[in-house]
Design a protein around this motif. Structure first.
Motif, mmCIF file in Angstrom:
data_model
loop_
_atom_site.group_PDB
_atom_site.id
_atom_site.type_symbol
_atom_site.label_atom_id
_atom_site.label_comp_id
_atom_site.label_asym_id
_atom_site.label_seq_id
_atom_site.Cartn_x
_atom_site.Cartn_y
_atom_site.Cartn_z
ATOM 1 N N ALA A 128 -17.701 -42.394 -19.623
ATOM 2 C CA ALA A 128 -16.728 -42.308 -20.715
ATOM 3 C C ALA A 128 -15.857 -41.077 -20.534
ATOM 4 O O ALA A 128 -16.344 -40.001 -20.195
ATOM 5 N N HIS A 129 -14.563 -41.246 -20.752
ATOM 6 C CA HIS A 129 -13.636 -40.120 -20.743
ATOM 7 C C HIS A 129 -13.662 -39.485 -22.131
ATOM 8 O O HIS A 129 -14.415 -39.905 -23.009
ATOM 9 N N PRO B 84 -12.746 -38.482 -26.007
ATOM 10 C CA PRO B 84 -12.398 -39.380 -27.129
ATOM 11 C C PRO B 84 -10.896 -39.667 -27.191
ATOM 12 O O PRO B 84 -10.076 -38.770 -27.023
ATOM 13 N N ALA C 108 -14.919 -53.542 -19.146
ATOM 14 C CA ALA C 108 -14.474 -52.558 -20.136
ATOM 15 C C ALA C 108 -14.550 -53.167 -21.526
ATOM 16 O O ALA C 108 -14.274 -54.360 -21.708
ATOM 17 N N GLU C 109 -14.914 -52.358 -22.506
ATOM 18 C CA GLU C 109 -14.976 -52.779 -23.899
ATOM 19 C C GLU C 109 -15.830 -54.036 -24.085
ATOM 20 O O GLU C 109 -15.512 -54.907 -24.891
ATOM 21 N N TRP D 274 -7.254 -50.554 -21.878
ATOM 22 C CA TRP D 274 -8.494 -50.480 -22.647
ATOM 23 C C TRP D 274 -8.774 -49.048 -23.086
ATOM 24 O O TRP D 274 -8.182 -48.098 -22.582
ATOM 25 N N ASP E 288 -12.725 -44.249 -23.437
ATOM 26 C CA ASP E 288 -13.680 -43.262 -23.937
ATOM 27 C C ASP E 288 -15.072 -43.865 -24.064
ATOM 28 O O ASP E 288 -15.901 -43.417 -24.842
ATOM 29 N N GLN E 289 -15.309 -44.894 -23.267
ATOM 30 C CA GLN E 289 -16.621 -45.506 -23.114
ATOM 31 C C GLN E 289 -16.757 -45.891 -21.636
ATOM 32 O O GLN E 289 -15.756 -46.042 -20.939
ATOM 33 N N PRO E 290 -17.976 -46.019 -21.134
ATOM 34 C CA PRO E 290 -18.142 -46.349 -19.717
ATOM 35 C C PRO E 290 -17.415 -47.643 -19.348
ATOM 36 O O PRO E 290 -17.306 -48.562 -20.152
ATOM 37 N N HIS E 291 -16.914 -47.679 -18.124
ATOM 38 C CA HIS E 291 -16.228 -48.861 -17.611
ATOM 39 C C HIS E 291 -16.421 -48.896 -16.090
ATOM 40 O O HIS E 291 -16.877 -47.923 -15.504
#
Length: 182
Positions: free
Chosen positions: A119-120, A122, A139-140, A154, A157-160
């Motif tokens: 995750a990047h 926020p 993603a997402e 997308w 700010d979450q893993p992808h």
């Protein structure tokens, strides 16, 4: 500039280390606290900050997220080549605006490889435009087929993850927008 298969950044680690230390200290974080939040070893972070270790792409992203900064805040402004066993990436452009920083990369994912991105910070948004090759973007909570001409945006700010098919290299332009950093 050279870049090893181990994923080391081709620029000297001292520059990135000094930037990490300065940002960490400005945030009031101890070395131990940042290492714990980033999920990396305290010794690794200490060696990176002192310039004794070149950071990998995974380490840079692991640190950038908790610090709330884009990757460009941790490395030199000049053109940058980063990579790991799955991916090579060349930074093409950085745009600093009053309310965000935009980074543009040319990304090459090796055949059959998957690049998992932590995750990047926020609020970070990412966009991918596929130039050639085929693969998949996770993603997402969705799996998006990738092929030439496909564009997908997308919340990053979450893993992808990006995967290339076994048939060849997946080449894409990746745009990362980090809010609140200028």
């Amino acid at each position: 500039m050279e870049q090893s298969r181990s994923g080391a950044v081709s620029s000297p680690g001292a520059t990135a280390g000094a930037r990490v230390r300065a940002i960490r200290e400005s945030r009031g974080l101890s070395l131990s606290a940042l290492a714990a939040i980033a999920g990396i070893g305290k010794a690794t972070l200490s060696e990176l900050e002192s310039g004794r270790r070149n950071p990998t792409l995974d380490t840079l992203y692991a640190i950038a997220g908790p610090l709330g900064v884009p990757l460009v805040a941790l490395v030199a402004e000049s053109d940058l080549v980063v990579g790991d066993a799955a991916l090579d990436s060349v930074r093409l452009h950085v745009q600093h605006d009053a309310d965000s920083t935009t980074e543009v990369y040319l990304v090459r994912v090796r055949p059959g490889a998957t690049r998992r991105s932590p995750a990047h910070a926020p609020g970070v948004r990412e966009q991918l435009v596929v130039l050639s090759g085929e693969g998949t973007l996770e993603a997402e909570g969705a799996s998006v087929p990738l092929a030439p001409g496909v564009h997908h945006a997308w919340a990053a700010d979450q893993p992808h993850a990006y995967s290339a098919s076994d048939a060849g290299v997946l080449v894409a332009v990746d745009v990362i927008v980090t809010p609140g950093i200028s």
